[in-house]
Design an enzyme around this catalytic site. Structure first.
Site, PDB file in Angstrom:
ATOM      1  N   HIS A 139       0.853  -1.188   0.000  1.00  0.00           N
ATOM      2  CA  HIS A 139       0.000   0.000   0.000  1.00  0.00           C
ATOM      3  C   HIS A 139       0.885   1.233   0.000  1.00  0.00           C
ATOM      4  O   HIS A 139       1.354   1.676   1.038  1.00  0.00           O
ATOM      5  CB  HIS A 139      -0.937  -0.019   1.209  1.00  0.00           C
ATOM      6  CG  HIS A 139      -1.958  -1.094   1.093  1.00  0.00           C
ATOM      7  ND1 HIS A 139      -3.128  -0.951   0.387  1.00  0.00           N
ATOM      8  CD2 HIS A 139      -1.970  -2.352   1.568  1.00  0.00           C
ATOM      9  CE1 HIS A 139      -3.818  -2.065   0.442  1.00  0.00           C
ATOM     10  NE2 HIS A 139      -3.135  -2.943   1.151  1.00  0.00           N
ATOM     11  N   ALA A 190      10.294 -22.415   8.421  1.00  0.00           N
ATOM     12  CA  ALA A 190       9.086 -21.817   8.996  1.00  0.00           C
ATOM     13  C   ALA A 190       9.361 -20.407   9.515  1.00  0.00           C
ATOM     14  O   ALA A 190      10.455 -20.124  10.011  1.00  0.00           O
ATOM     15  CB  ALA A 190       8.586 -22.708  10.126  1.00  0.00           C
ATOM     16  N   THR A 195      13.131 -11.593   1.495  1.00  0.00           N
ATOM     17  CA  THR A 195      13.179 -10.237   0.933  1.00  0.00           C
ATOM     18  C   THR A 195      14.124 -10.160  -0.265  1.00  0.00           C
ATOM     19  O   THR A 195      14.127  -9.174  -0.985  1.00  0.00           O
ATOM     20  CB  THR A 195      13.661  -9.239   2.005  1.00  0.00           C
ATOM     21  OG1 THR A 195      14.914  -9.682   2.496  1.00  0.00           O
ATOM     22  CG2 THR A 195      12.685  -9.127   3.161  1.00  0.00           C
ATOM     23  N   ARG A 210      18.126 -16.024   5.017  1.00  0.00           N
ATOM     24  CA  ARG A 210      19.505 -16.172   4.519  1.00  0.00           C
ATOM     25  C   ARG A 210      19.726 -17.645   4.198  1.00  0.00           C
ATOM     26  O   ARG A 210      19.120 -18.516   4.818  1.00  0.00           O
ATOM     27  CB  ARG A 210      20.520 -15.782   5.600  1.00  0.00           C
ATOM     28  CG  ARG A 210      20.297 -14.410   6.173  1.00  0.00           C
ATOM     29  CD  ARG A 210      21.235 -13.388   5.553  1.00  0.00           C
ATOM     30  NE  ARG A 210      21.094 -12.108   6.178  1.00  0.00           N
ATOM     31  CZ  ARG A 210      20.740 -10.982   5.540  1.00  0.00           C
ATOM     32  NH1 ARG A 210      20.480 -10.993   4.245  1.00  0.00           N
ATOM     33  NH2 ARG A 210      20.651  -9.840   6.184  1.00  0.00           N
TER      34      ARG A 210
HETATM   35  C1  LIG Z   1      14.128 -25.414   7.268  1.00  0.00           C
HETATM   36  C2  LIG Z   1      14.062 -26.686   8.085  1.00  0.00           C
HETATM   37  C3  LIG Z   1      13.581 -27.841   7.209  1.00  0.00           C
HETATM   38  C4  LIG Z   1      15.515 -26.946   8.554  1.00  0.00           C
HETATM   39  O1  LIG Z   1      15.487 -28.029   9.427  1.00  0.00           O
HETATM   40  P1  LIG Z   1      16.806 -28.665  10.081  1.00  0.00           P
HETATM   41  O2  LIG Z   1      17.494 -29.553   9.147  1.00  0.00           O
HETATM   42  O3  LIG Z   1      16.382 -29.248  11.370  1.00  0.00           O
HETATM   43  O4  LIG Z   1      17.739 -27.409  10.303  1.00  0.00           O
HETATM   44  P2  LIG Z   1      19.215 -27.435  10.850  1.00  0.00           P
HETATM   45  O5  LIG Z   1      19.243 -28.129  12.150  1.00  0.00           O
HETATM   46  O6  LIG Z   1      20.163 -27.895   9.792  1.00  0.00           O
HETATM   47  O7  LIG Z   1      19.427 -25.884  11.114  1.00  0.00           O
HETATM   48  C5  LIG Z   1      20.566 -25.197  10.735  1.00  0.00           C
HETATM   49  C6  LIG Z   1      20.550 -23.851  11.417  1.00  0.00           C
HETATM   50  O8  LIG Z   1      19.458 -23.083  10.936  1.00  0.00           O
HETATM   51  C7  LIG Z   1      18.592 -22.690  12.001  1.00  0.00           C
HETATM   52  N1  LIG Z   1      17.207 -22.790  11.540  1.00  0.00           N
HETATM   53  C8  LIG Z   1      16.567 -23.898  11.121  1.00  0.00           C
HETATM   54  N2  LIG Z   1      15.315 -23.599  10.774  1.00  0.00           N
HETATM   55  C9  LIG Z   1      15.135 -22.280  11.018  1.00  0.00           C
HETATM   56  C10 LIG Z   1      14.040 -21.398  10.862  1.00  0.00           C
HETATM   57  N3  LIG Z   1      12.858 -21.810  10.405  1.00  0.00           N
HETATM   58  N4  LIG Z   1      14.224 -20.104  11.172  1.00  0.00           N
HETATM   59  C11 LIG Z   1      15.421 -19.658  11.639  1.00  0.00           C
HETATM   60  N5  LIG Z   1      16.486 -20.458  11.786  1.00  0.00           N
HETATM   61  C12 LIG Z   1      16.350 -21.752  11.487  1.00  0.00           C
HETATM   62  C13 LIG Z   1      18.905 -23.650  13.130  1.00  0.00           C
HETATM   63  O9  LIG Z   1      18.660 -23.063  14.367  1.00  0.00           O
HETATM   64  C14 LIG Z   1      20.368 -23.923  12.911  1.00  0.00           C
HETATM   65  O10 LIG Z   1      21.114 -22.862  13.463  1.00  0.00           O
HETATM   66  P3  LIG Z   1      22.457 -23.183  14.320  1.00  0.00           P
HETATM   67  O11 LIG Z   1      23.370 -23.896  13.382  1.00  0.00           O
HETATM   68  O12 LIG Z   1      22.923 -21.837  14.746  1.00  0.00           O
HETATM   69  O13 LIG Z   1      21.996 -24.047  15.456  1.00  0.00           O
HETATM   70  C15 LIG Z   1      13.101 -26.563   9.297  1.00  0.00           C
HETATM   71  O14 LIG Z   1      13.654 -25.700  10.262  1.00  0.00           O
HETATM   72  C16 LIG Z   1      11.741 -26.000   8.949  1.00  0.00           C
HETATM   73  O15 LIG Z   1      11.469 -24.815   9.086  1.00  0.00           O
HETATM   74  N6  LIG Z   1      10.833 -26.866   8.440  1.00  0.00           N
HETATM   75  C17 LIG Z   1       9.511 -26.475   8.017  1.00  0.00           C
HETATM   76  C18 LIG Z   1       8.442 -26.992   8.974  1.00  0.00           C
HETATM   77  C19 LIG Z   1       7.066 -26.643   8.504  1.00  0.00           C
HETATM   78  O16 LIG Z   1       6.721 -25.486   8.383  1.00  0.00           O
HETATM   79  N7  LIG Z   1       6.289 -27.677   8.198  1.00  0.00           N
HETATM   80  C20 LIG Z   1       4.945 -27.547   7.704  1.00  0.00           C
HETATM   81  C21 LIG Z   1       4.939 -27.226   6.269  1.00  0.00           C
HETATM   82  S1  LIG Z   1       4.471 -28.468   5.157  1.00  0.00           S
END
Ligand SMILES: CC(C)(COP(=O)(O)OP(=O)(O)OC[C@H]1O[C@@H](n2cnc3c(N)ncnc32)[C@H](O)[C@@H]1OP(=O)(O)O)[C@@H](O)C(=O)NCCC(=O)NCCS
Length: 215
Positions: A139, A190, A195, A210
């Site tokens: 907006h 999640a 951006t 990132r």
């Molecule tokens: C992205 C995702 C798959 C990564 O999972 P993961 O393999 O367990 O991640 P990792 O353990 O390799 O994380 C690596 C780093 O990123 C960070 N990180 C992971 N997910 C993050 C998120 N969503 N936001 C911010 N940081 C995140 C972790 O804290 C970790 O940081 P560290 O190294 O300083 O401890 C998972 O976090 C996620 O968001 N899944 C989606 C869940 C969801 O929404 N499901 C329903 C939809 S169908």
């Protein structure tokens, strides 16, 4: 009087319990499925093009007047409470030619909002969680001149189109903002806010998102 109300309540509880045997949960799920199937046929008539095997669940909220500029590929599933806003007109004097193109074999989660006054193109195989927002507009253009105008009355402004590649997985409550291109095979964690562009084959998360990992 109190005793009568209690008898009516007890009768109602017995009746509901009886109905739960006659009308089982599985049947109610099947009826819901049929309702969504029928709803898909209705909603498809409002949209530009919907491929075979695609389903749009109830309710799908269409906004912005550009329904015919929304195209959906084959075997894509749009869950309930999704908002698709394709803004061909905003207010009395702003006109746009936007498009929302969603590929094949996608699964758009409940309560997602996809809104365009410019263009949003999504490849094949997208999976989104719940409450995902993908929007190419805002907006106003964030200027001092527009600041005193109520946001809803500011001109709709787009920084650029959004493009999402193939086989992308977007976690719950992710926001994807204007002008962003997301590559193929990307995972977005999640609650992230995207951006800037994300390259192919990576895991990204955070606010702003990132790249955490190259795949
Ligand atoms: C992205 C995702 C798959 C990564 O999972 P993961 O393999 O367990 O991640 P990792 O353990 O390799 O994380 C690596 C780093 O990123 C960070 N990180 C992971 N997910 C993050 C998120 N969503 N936001 C911010 N940081 C995140 C972790 O804290 C970790 O940081 P560290 O190294 O300083 O401890 C998972 O976090 C996620 O968001 N899944 C989606 C869940 C969801 O929404 N499901 C329903 C939809 S169908």
């Amino acid at each position: 009087m109190k005793i009568v109300i209690q008898i009516i309540k007890a009768f109602f509880v017995c009746l509901m319990s009886l109905i739960s045997f006659i009308y089982p949960y599985k049947l109610s799920s099947k009826i819901k499925e049929c309702k969504n199937y029928l709803y898909s046929f209705w909603i498809k008539r409002f949209l530009g093009c919907v491929g075979h095997g695609s389903r749009v669940s109830y309710p799908c909220i269409l906004q912005g007047g550009g329904n015919k500029n929304i195209r959906i590929g084959h075997n894509t599933s749009i869950q309930g409470h999704v908002v698709l806003g394709c803004w061909t007109q905003y207010g009395d004097n702003q006109f746009f030619n936007p498009s929302i193109i969603i590929g094949s074999h996608c699964n758009i989660g409940e309560y997602n909002q996809i809104t365009a006054c410019n263009g949003i193109t999504i490849g094949d195989g997208l999976l989104t969680g719940r409450f995902v927002y993908i929007g190419d507009n805002s907006h106003g253009g964030l200027t001092r001149e527009e600041a005193p105008i109520p946001p809803v009355k500011r001109k709709l402004f787009s920084k650029g189109e959004i493009r999402i590649g193939n086989n992308v997985w977007i976690g719950d409550k992710v926001t994807i903002l204007a002008g962003v291109t997301i590559g193929d095979n990307v995972i977005i964690g999640a609650n992230s806010v995207v951006t800037h562009d994300l390259p192919n084959n990576c895991v990204a998360a955070g606010v702003p998102a990132r790249v955490l990992k190259k795949l």
